[in-house]
Write an enzyme that holds these catalytic residues in place. Structure first.
Site, PDB file in Angstrom:
ATOM      1  N   CYS A  76       0.829  -1.210   0.000  1.00  0.00           N
ATOM      2  CA  CYS A  76       0.000   0.000   0.000  1.00  0.00           C
ATOM      3  C   CYS A  76       0.862   1.259   0.000  1.00  0.00           C
ATOM      4  O   CYS A  76       0.411   2.327  -0.384  1.00  0.00           O
ATOM      5  CB  CYS A  76      -0.958  -0.004   1.189  1.00  0.00           C
ATOM      6  SG  CYS A  76      -0.162  -0.231   2.774  1.00  0.00           S
ATOM      7  N   ARG A 130       4.257   1.433  -1.364  1.00  0.00           N
ATOM      8  CA  ARG A 130       5.307   1.540  -2.389  1.00  0.00           C
ATOM      9  C   ARG A 130       5.162   0.452  -3.445  1.00  0.00           C
ATOM     10  O   ARG A 130       4.579  -0.612  -3.190  1.00  0.00           O
ATOM     11  CB  ARG A 130       6.688   1.440  -1.741  1.00  0.00           C
ATOM     12  CG  ARG A 130       7.021   0.051  -1.192  1.00  0.00           C
ATOM     13  CD  ARG A 130       8.381  -0.002  -0.511  1.00  0.00           C
ATOM     14  NE  ARG A 130       8.387   0.792   0.716  1.00  0.00           N
ATOM     15  CZ  ARG A 130       9.125   1.891   0.882  1.00  0.00           C
ATOM     16  NH1 ARG A 130       9.940   2.300  -0.073  1.00  0.00           N
ATOM     17  NH2 ARG A 130       9.066   2.565   2.001  1.00  0.00           N
TER      18      ARG A 130
END
Length: 418
Positions: free
Chosen positions: A58, A60
């Site tokens: 969520c 990277r």
């Protein structure tokens, strides 16, 4: 020499984007599911890339791999996602060789996490390596590097308190609810999505809110039932989502869908409704903000919550960095050795061939020639010569690539690429 040696011909790159410069919407465009990662591996293989690792969370999306130019990796990512090269370049980072290695250590040990010390990322690196290995894209360099990062992560967990205290996205979301909702124990809570963040949120909700009015919905009902059973919670079918949303006071969305799953049309709020979207890409449409009774909070806002726990964690960063430096130093020593091992082995082989020829010649020429003694003496000399070369290549301030080329030239060595 093969491309897993950092050389002038092939470089090791880390390319990616993270919460630091890319908001949830942009990160969503570049997020990858398992099928997307596998497709990138297949495409990379067709292009002759022999080492690649992909991670997507969520916070990277990153590729670590070998290429003549980082654009090869950037194009692989953009071709497989909704994002364009132009959008990527606005928020991206590119690290090369030693900087790329350092970046993976920082990411894998929680020092680069949105919430400092959040160790969820190491399981993503393990998963990424597993997928790379499955696709025959995990060469010895990547295997050794991933193992080193995992080792550093374990040591930091065991030797510091960088991950002490309850601080994670899941905990931050519960903390937000506790701070903004009165009489929490009397409110209806609906959790939609029971992946890792959903599970952790559920556990934190039960623990901190003293609330038993929690309902779980997941596309696969069995997964929701597994979690509900542990905490004696209610499970409803995916088909009941709209009905349950209309009954609830707090909706926590933690699904892994690539497109929004909750829109304005699903909601009919007769009373205040707080929605927490813990998903990337966003799983709640922005149009829900148009509804008078609805408050929408996204993961990125939650992650800005700082408290005593985080301040305490910061004091352990120097110790964590010292551990990383130790483990990275060992990895780089291995890398240097691996880089010149084929040349040293070829040199030893060449000198042994010269020795054998000379001993054969002298044994025919000298009548009382002692072959055993000659073998021992010349063997020891060869050992000393090769050690001298190896020490030279290991010493700092030496351009090992130039030295390797010179040794190969002087001794006319043929290097076995395997």
């Amino acid at each position: 020499m093969r491309s897993y040696h950092i050389s002038k011909h092939n470089s090791f790159y880390a390319i990616g984007l993270s919460y630091k410069k890319a908001d949830a919407e942009v990160r969503g465009k570049f997020s990858l599911d398992v099928l997307g990662i596998d497709q990138i591996m297949t495409n990379a293989k067709e292009q002759g890339i022999d080492g690649l690792l992909a991670i997507s969370t969520c916070n990277r999306t990153e590729l670590y791999g070998f290429a003549q130019h980082p654009f090869q990796l950037i194009k692989l990512l953009c071709d497989q996602t909704q994002g364009s090269v132009e959008e990527f370049q606005e928020v991206a980072y590119v690290y090369k060789n030693h900087d790329a290695i350092s970046h993976m250590f920082k990411v894998g040990t929680g020092l680069d996490s949105q919430i400092l010390g959040d160790f969820e990322i190491i399981s993503q690196i393990k998963q990424g390596f597993y997928r790379a290995k499955k696709q025959q894209m995990a060469n010895p360099f990547l295997e050794r590097l991933c193992n080193a990062v995992i080792q550093a992560s374990k040591r930091i967990k065991n030797e510091t308190e960088l991950s002490s205290g309850a601080t994670s996205v899941a905990f931050a979301s519960v903390k937000y609810i506790l701070n903004h909702v009165e009489d929490i124990s009397k409110k209806n809570i609906l959790l939609f999505g029971t992946g890792k963040i959903g599970r952790n949120t559920c556990e934190n909700l039960v623990k901190h809110s003293k609330n038993s009015h929690i309902t779980l919905i997941n596309r696969t009902r069995e997964k929701a039932e597994d979690i509900a059973g542990k905490f004696h919670l209610t499970v409803k079918d995916y088909g009941d989502l709209q009905t349950e949303i209309r009954k609830t006071d707090i909706l926590v969305v933690a699904t892994g869908a690539q497109l929004p799953t909750v829109s304005k049309a699903l909601i009919y709020p007769k009373k205040p409704l707080l929605i927490l979207d813990l998903s990337v890409p966003k799983n709640v449409s922005d149009d829900v903000k148009e509804l008078d009774n609805v408050s929408l909070v996204h993961l990125d806002q939650l992650s800005q919550i700082t408290d005593e726990t985080l301040n305490k964690r910061k004091t352990f960063v120097p110790k964590a960095e010292a551990i990383i430096n130790e483990v990275r130093y060992d990895f780089l020593k291995w890398l240097e050795t691996r880089k010149f091992a084929p040349v040293i082995n070829a040199l030893k082989e060449k000198l042994n061939t010269m020795k054998a020829e000379e001993i054969d010649f002298q044994s025919k020429k000298i009548s009382d020639f002692n072959e055993d003694q000659a073998e021992i003496i010349s063997g020891r000399i060869i050992q000393k010569i090769t050690k001298q070369f190896a020490n030279h290549l290991k010493s700092s301030g030496v351009d090992s690539q130039d030295s390797l080329e010179l040794i190969q030239k002087v001794f006319q060595l043929e290097i076995d690429s395997k």
